[in-house]
Design a protein around this motif. Structure first.
Motif, short mmCIF file in Angstrom:
data_model
loop_
_atom_site.label_atom_id
_atom_site.label_comp_id
_atom_site.label_asym_id
_atom_site.label_seq_id
_atom_site.Cartn_x
_atom_site.Cartn_y
_atom_site.Cartn_z
N ASN A 110 0.83 -1.20 0.00
CA ASN A 110 0.00 0.00 0.00
C ASN A 110 0.87 1.26 0.00
O ASN A 110 0.69 2.16 0.82
N LEU A 111 1.82 1.29 -0.93
CA LEU A 111 2.78 2.40 -1.02
C LEU A 111 2.12 3.63 -1.61
O LEU A 111 1.19 3.54 -2.41
N GLY A 112 2.62 4.79 -1.23
CA GLY A 112 2.06 6.05 -1.69
C GLY A 112 3.09 6.89 -2.43
O GLY A 112 3.54 6.56 -3.51
N GLU A 113 3.52 7.95 -1.79
CA GLU A 113 4.42 8.91 -2.41
C GLU A 113 5.88 8.48 -2.25
O GLU A 113 6.25 7.84 -1.28
N VAL A 114 6.70 8.86 -3.24
CA VAL A 114 8.12 8.55 -3.20
C VAL A 114 8.92 9.84 -3.42
O VAL A 114 8.55 10.68 -4.22
N LYS A 115 10.02 9.97 -2.65
CA LYS A 115 10.99 11.06 -2.81
C LYS A 115 12.38 10.47 -2.61
O LYS A 115 12.56 9.52 -1.86
N TRP A 116 13.37 11.02 -3.27
CA TRP A 116 14.75 10.59 -3.09
C TRP A 116 15.36 11.25 -1.86
O TRP A 116 15.00 12.37 -1.51
N THR A 117 16.31 10.57 -1.24
CA THR A 117 17.12 11.22 -0.22
C THR A 117 18.03 12.21 -0.94
O THR A 117 18.24 12.11 -2.15
N ALA A 118 18.56 13.18 -0.21
CA ALA A 118 19.37 14.23 -0.83
C ALA A 118 20.60 13.69 -1.54
O ALA A 118 21.02 14.22 -2.58
N ASP A 119 21.18 12.59 -1.03
CA ASP A 119 22.37 12.02 -1.67
C ASP A 119 22.03 11.01 -2.77
O ASP A 119 22.93 10.47 -3.42
N GLY A 120 20.74 10.73 -2.98
CA GLY A 120 20.33 9.79 -4.02
C GLY A 120 20.56 8.34 -3.66
O GLY A 120 20.32 7.45 -4.48
N GLY A 121 20.97 8.06 -2.44
CA GLY A 121 21.26 6.69 -2.04
C GLY A 121 20.09 5.93 -1.46
O GLY A 121 20.18 4.73 -1.22
N PRO A 125 4.04 12.39 3.96
CA PRO A 125 5.26 12.43 3.15
C PRO A 125 6.36 13.26 3.79
O PRO A 125 6.11 14.09 4.67
N GLY A 126 7.57 13.03 3.33
CA GLY A 126 8.72 13.80 3.78
C GLY A 126 9.46 14.41 2.60
O GLY A 126 9.54 13.79 1.54
N VAL A 127 9.98 15.61 2.78
CA VAL A 127 10.74 16.30 1.73
C VAL A 127 12.10 16.67 2.31
O VAL A 127 12.17 17.48 3.24
N PRO A 128 13.18 16.10 1.77
CA PRO A 128 14.51 16.38 2.33
C PRO A 128 15.04 17.74 1.87
O PRO A 128 14.73 18.21 0.78
N SER A 129 15.85 18.36 2.73
CA SER A 129 16.54 19.58 2.33
C SER A 129 17.65 19.20 1.35
O SER A 129 18.12 18.05 1.34
N HIS A 166 18.07 18.00 6.91
CA HIS A 166 16.74 18.21 7.48
C HIS A 166 15.69 17.49 6.62
O HIS A 166 15.91 17.25 5.44
N LEU A 167 14.58 17.22 7.25
CA LEU A 167 13.48 16.55 6.55
C LEU A 167 12.18 17.22 6.98
O LEU A 167 11.83 17.20 8.17
N ALA A 168 11.48 17.84 6.04
CA ALA A 168 10.17 18.41 6.34
C ALA A 168 9.14 17.30 6.21
O ALA A 168 9.13 16.56 5.22
#
Length: 155
Positions: free
Chosen positions: A80-91, A128-132, A137-139
């Motif tokens: 039941n996955l939703g939104e996806v975002k990358w970490t700032a380093d792409g790892g 969801p989370g949005v990385p700086s 930091h993570l909003a």
């Protein structure tokens, strides 16, 4: 880049975009289920691969900008996955999921699909989370559902 759903809802059309020049050429098309609204994609910080969740029951697919499947990440222990975002380093990835109890979690997922819960939102279905850009930091967005039931007699 810009991602837009086609008029027939069967594809996401990915187009390049330049802030000074505007819309550019079409990069790729991603097949989607026209009956579902829930899909998510994110361009990696280095601008190369895309992370795509086509529907809540799918894996996370990592695609090249030509639409070629580079790898597939099965998030262990979660569906039941939703939104996806990358970490700032792409790892790694930040992925949301709805829990069986009706809440939501924000997960950190590594390239092997191992997931760590970063936040649990028991009162909402979205987190969801949005990385700086520097990754320090993570909003995090939180939602809540409030419900009341009133009974009126002799009205």
């Amino acid at each position: 880049m810009i991602a837009e759903r086609s008029d027939d809802r069967k594809q996401a059309i990915i187009t390049s975009f330049d802030p000074l020049e505007g819309r550019g050429s079409e990069l790729m098309r991603i097949t989607l289920d026209p009956k579902l609204n829930d899909w998510s994609l994110a361009l990696s910080p280095d601008g190369a691969p895309l992370a795509v969740i086509r529907n809540p029951a799918s894996t996370v697919q990592i695609l090249s900008l030509r639409g070629e499947l580079k790898r597939e990440i099965r998030v262990r222990g979660w569906s039941n996955l939703g939104e996806v975002k990358w970490t700032a380093d792409g790892g790694g990835l930040f992925v949301t999921s709805v829990t069986p109890a009706g809440g939501a979690v924000l997960l950190h997922v590594n390239a092997q699909g191992e997931a760590q819960i970063l936040r649990e939102n028991s009162g909402g279905d979205y987190s969801p989370g949005v990385p700086s850009p520097d990754g320090r930091h993570l909003a995090i967005v939180g939602t809540a559902d409030n419900k009341n039931i009133w009974t009126m007699e002799n009205f």
